[in-house]
Design a protein around this motif. Structure first.
Motif, PDB file in Angstrom:
ATOM      1  N   VAL A   1      35.694  45.346  49.708  1.00  0.00           N
ATOM      2  CA  VAL A   1      36.788  45.397  48.742  1.00  0.00           C
ATOM      3  C   VAL A   1      37.601  44.105  48.797  1.00  0.00           C
ATOM      4  CG1 VAL A   1      38.944  46.568  48.135  1.00  0.00           C
ATOM      5  CG2 VAL A   1      36.938  47.911  48.759  1.00  0.00           C
ATOM      6  N   ALA A   2      37.918  43.633  49.982  1.00  0.00           N
ATOM      7  CA  ALA A   2      38.787  42.459  50.142  1.00  0.00           C
ATOM      8  C   ALA A   2      38.221  41.205  49.478  1.00  0.00           C
ATOM      9  CB  ALA A   2      39.051  42.190  51.623  1.00  0.00           C
ATOM     10  N   ASP A   3      36.912  41.015  49.543  1.00  0.00           N
ATOM     11  CA  ASP A   3      36.322  39.813  48.946  1.00  0.00           C
ATOM     12  C   ASP A   3      35.579  40.108  47.642  1.00  0.00           C
ATOM     13  OD1 ASP A   3      34.218  41.140  50.162  1.00  0.00           O
ATOM     14  OD2 ASP A   3      33.765  39.538  51.556  1.00  0.00           O
ATOM     15  N   ASP A   4      35.610  41.366  47.193  1.00  0.00           N
ATOM     16  CA  ASP A   4      34.995  41.792  45.937  1.00  0.00           C
ATOM     17  C   ASP A   4      33.546  41.310  45.821  1.00  0.00           C
ATOM     18  OD1 ASP A   4      34.980  43.172  43.489  1.00  0.00           O
ATOM     19  OD2 ASP A   4      35.483  41.350  42.377  1.00  0.00           O
ATOM     20  N   GLU A   5      32.774  41.502  46.895  1.00  0.00           N
ATOM     21  CA  GLU A   5      31.370  41.111  46.896  1.00  0.00           C
ATOM     22  C   GLU A   5      30.460  42.324  47.012  1.00  0.00           C
ATOM     23  OE1 GLU A   5      31.440  36.708  49.001  1.00  0.00           O
ATOM     24  OE2 GLU A   5      30.616  38.400  50.078  1.00  0.00           O
ATOM     25  N   GLU A   6      29.414  42.314  46.210  1.00  0.00           N
ATOM     26  CA  GLU A   6      28.349  43.295  46.362  1.00  0.00           C
ATOM     27  C   GLU A   6      27.471  42.832  47.518  1.00  0.00           C
ATOM     28  OE1 GLU A   6      27.184  44.483  41.909  1.00  0.00           O
ATOM     29  OE2 GLU A   6      27.080  42.339  42.367  1.00  0.00           O
ATOM     30  N   GLU A   7      26.645  43.743  48.035  1.00  0.00           N
ATOM     31  CA  GLU A   7      25.638  43.365  49.023  1.00  0.00           C
ATOM     32  C   GLU A   7      24.276  43.775  48.499  1.00  0.00           C
ATOM     33  OE1 GLU A   7      27.055  42.993  53.517  1.00  0.00           O
ATOM     34  OE2 GLU A   7      26.988  45.060  52.837  1.00  0.00           O
TER      35      GLU A   7
END
Length: 102
Positions: A57-63
């Motif tokens: 959530v903090a870096d708004d990145e998918e994995e």
């Protein structure tokens, strides 16, 4: 920087720190010089149980998980998802998930 960068896992920068619990974690994106895409690689021993439940959530990145060998299980949103060679799994930034190696 050249248009193509090729590295083997054993040539990539490795993580060492509090998350280090028997696995091998590689900064793949950093080692390849990626500028707009984050990526890591992780070798987990059989039955490894230390992959933390987390989200991005903090870096708004998918994995994106791409198993290269072995099997595992990803747990998210009350479901379990088999991880095996040839199966790619995208997980959204807000979804909490741990992985367990089979």
């Amino acid at each position: 920087m050249p248009g193509i960068t090729i590295k083997r896992l054993d040539q990539m920068e490795r993580y060492s720190g509090s998350f280090q619990k028997g696995q091998q974690f590689f900064f793949a994106g950093k080692s390849l010089g990626l500028a707009k895409l984050g990526m890591n690689a992780c070798k987990m021993p059989p039955h490894w149980e230390h992959y933390p439940e987390h989200d991005h959530v903090a870096d708004d990145e998918e994995e994106l998980y791409i198993p290269l060998e072995g099997t595992g299980m990803l747990y998210a949103e009350g479901q379990s998802y088999p991880m095996e060679r040839g199966v790619l799994i995208r997980v959204g930034a807000t979804t909490k998930r741990p992985i367990r190696r089979a």
